[in-house]
Design a protein around this motif. Structure first.
Motif, short mmCIF file in Angstrom:
data_model
loop_
_atom_site.label_atom_id
_atom_site.label_comp_id
_atom_site.label_asym_id
_atom_site.label_seq_id
_atom_site.Cartn_x
_atom_site.Cartn_y
_atom_site.Cartn_z
N THR A 107 0.83 -1.20 0.00
CA THR A 107 0.00 0.00 0.00
C THR A 107 0.86 1.26 0.00
OG1 THR A 107 -1.68 -1.21 1.24
CG2 THR A 107 -1.89 1.18 1.17
N SER A 108 1.94 1.25 0.76
CA SER A 108 2.85 2.39 0.77
C SER A 108 3.48 2.62 -0.59
CB SER A 108 3.96 2.17 1.80
OG SER A 108 3.45 2.06 3.09
N ILE A 109 3.90 1.56 -1.24
CA ILE A 109 4.50 1.69 -2.57
C ILE A 109 3.48 2.23 -3.57
CG2 ILE A 109 5.47 0.38 -4.49
CD1 ILE A 109 6.83 -1.40 -2.37
N ILE A 110 2.26 1.74 -3.50
CA ILE A 110 1.21 2.24 -4.40
C ILE A 110 0.95 3.72 -4.17
CG2 ILE A 110 -1.27 2.08 -4.92
CD1 ILE A 110 -0.99 -0.97 -4.47
N LEU A 111 0.89 4.14 -2.92
CA LEU A 111 0.66 5.56 -2.63
C LEU A 111 1.83 6.43 -3.06
CD1 LEU A 111 -1.16 5.33 0.80
CD2 LEU A 111 -2.12 5.97 -1.41
N TYR A 112 3.06 5.93 -2.91
CA TYR A 112 4.23 6.66 -3.41
C TYR A 112 4.15 6.83 -4.93
CZ TYR A 112 6.92 6.62 0.94
OH TYR A 112 7.37 6.82 2.22
N VAL A 113 3.75 5.78 -5.63
CA VAL A 113 3.63 5.85 -7.10
C VAL A 113 2.53 6.85 -7.50
CG1 VAL A 113 2.95 4.51 -9.13
CG2 VAL A 113 4.59 3.57 -7.50
N VAL A 114 1.43 6.87 -6.76
CA VAL A 114 0.35 7.83 -7.04
C VAL A 114 0.85 9.26 -6.86
CG1 VAL A 114 -1.85 8.70 -6.17
CG2 VAL A 114 -1.55 6.27 -6.55
N ILE A 115 1.57 9.51 -5.79
CA ILE A 115 2.08 10.86 -5.53
C ILE A 115 3.06 11.27 -6.62
CG2 ILE A 115 3.49 12.25 -3.97
CD1 ILE A 115 2.22 10.70 -1.66
N ILE A 116 3.99 10.40 -6.94
CA ILE A 116 4.99 10.72 -7.97
C ILE A 116 4.33 10.85 -9.34
CG2 ILE A 116 7.02 9.83 -9.17
CD1 ILE A 116 7.89 8.65 -6.46
N GLY A 117 3.36 9.99 -9.62
CA GLY A 117 2.65 10.06 -10.89
C GLY A 117 1.91 11.38 -11.08
N PHE A 118 1.21 11.84 -10.06
CA PHE A 118 0.52 13.12 -10.15
C PHE A 118 1.51 14.28 -10.22
CE2 PHE A 118 -3.42 11.01 -8.95
CZ PHE A 118 -4.34 11.72 -9.70
N PHE A 119 2.65 14.13 -9.59
CA PHE A 119 3.66 15.19 -9.64
C PHE A 119 4.25 15.31 -11.04
CE2 PHE A 119 8.09 16.60 -9.15
CZ PHE A 119 7.86 17.86 -8.64
N LEU A 120 4.48 14.18 -11.68
CA LEU A 120 5.11 14.20 -13.00
C LEU A 120 4.16 14.57 -14.14
CD1 LEU A 120 7.43 11.08 -12.76
CD2 LEU A 120 8.04 13.49 -12.53
N LEU A 121 2.87 14.43 -13.92
CA LEU A 121 1.92 14.82 -14.96
C LEU A 121 1.89 16.33 -15.10
CD1 LEU A 121 -1.10 12.47 -14.28
CD2 LEU A 121 0.51 12.35 -16.17
N SER A 122 2.13 16.81 -16.28
CA SER A 122 2.13 18.25 -16.48
C SER A 122 0.72 18.80 -16.67
CB SER A 122 2.98 18.61 -17.70
OG SER A 122 2.46 17.99 -18.85
N VAL A 123 -0.24 17.92 -16.91
CA VAL A 123 -1.62 18.35 -17.12
C VAL A 123 -2.29 18.73 -15.81
CG1 VAL A 123 -3.86 17.60 -18.04
CG2 VAL A 123 -1.74 16.84 -19.13
N VAL A 124 -1.86 18.13 -14.74
CA VAL A 124 -2.50 18.33 -13.44
C VAL A 124 -2.17 19.72 -12.91
CG1 VAL A 124 -2.63 17.48 -11.07
CG2 VAL A 124 -2.37 15.88 -12.96
N THR A 125 -3.18 20.40 -12.42
CA THR A 125 -2.96 21.72 -11.85
C THR A 125 -2.46 21.59 -10.42
OG1 THR A 125 -5.22 21.85 -11.05
CG2 THR A 125 -4.80 22.69 -13.27
N ALA A 126 -2.04 22.71 -9.87
CA ALA A 126 -1.52 22.71 -8.50
C ALA A 126 -2.61 22.38 -7.48
CB ALA A 126 -0.91 24.07 -8.18
N ASN A 127 -3.85 22.75 -7.77
CA ASN A 127 -4.94 22.47 -6.84
C ASN A 127 -5.21 20.98 -6.73
OD1 ASN A 127 -5.30 25.17 -6.32
ND2 ASN A 127 -6.86 25.42 -7.91
N VAL A 128 -5.17 20.29 -7.87
CA VAL A 128 -5.42 18.85 -7.85
C VAL A 128 -4.28 18.14 -7.14
CG1 VAL A 128 -5.69 16.81 -9.31
CG2 VAL A 128 -6.79 18.95 -9.96
N PHE A 129 -3.04 18.54 -7.43
CA PHE A 129 -1.90 17.92 -6.76
C PHE A 129 -1.93 18.19 -5.26
CE2 PHE A 129 2.61 17.97 -5.41
CZ PHE A 129 2.88 16.63 -5.64
N ILE A 177 -4.77 14.14 0.79
CA ILE A 177 -5.46 12.88 1.02
C ILE A 177 -4.48 11.74 1.26
CG2 ILE A 177 -6.94 11.14 -0.06
CD1 ILE A 177 -8.39 13.48 -1.45
N THR A 178 -3.43 11.66 0.44
CA THR A 178 -2.56 10.48 0.48
C THR A 178 -1.52 10.50 1.59
OG1 THR A 178 -1.09 11.46 -1.18
CG2 THR A 178 -2.81 9.97 -1.97
N VAL A 179 -1.01 11.65 1.97
CA VAL A 179 0.05 11.68 2.98
C VAL A 179 -0.43 11.19 4.35
CG1 VAL A 179 1.63 13.20 4.24
CG2 VAL A 179 1.49 13.35 1.77
#
Length: 99
Positions: A18-40, A46-48
């Protein structure tokens, strides 16, 4: 569910996955350039806390593992706790550095 929480190894493995999955979600949303700062920011809010609770639960259950696997799971959960602590420290320290 009672059998699951009685087996410390199963709880520790589930916590680590579960920790690894949540780390991947955080890094994935960080690397997406489409995501705005509010969504990140919402994803982080939520995830931390979930990541922190899951990691601490896995760390506590790692003490009850019998055998040579105990040290491996303790060290993996400890590293995860250190990463979370360092990232929270870094985010607080650099809060006013850049807009």
């Amino acid at each position: 569910m009672k059998k699951f929480f009685k087996s410390a190894l199963k709880v520790s493995i589930a916590s680590l996955v579960t920790s690894i999955i949540l780390y991947v979600v955080i890094i994935g949303f960080f690397l997406l350039s489409v995501v705005t700062a509010n969504v990140f920011g919402t994803v982080i809010k939520i995830t931390v806390p979930i990541l922190t609770l899951v990691t601490i639960l896995g760390f506590v259950y790692s003490f009850f593992i019998k055998g040579k696997q105990k040290f491996i799971f303790l060290s993996l959960h400890f590293v995860s706790i250190c990463v979370i602590s360092f990232c929270v420290y870094l985010s607080i320290a650099l809060r006013d550095f850049a807009p």
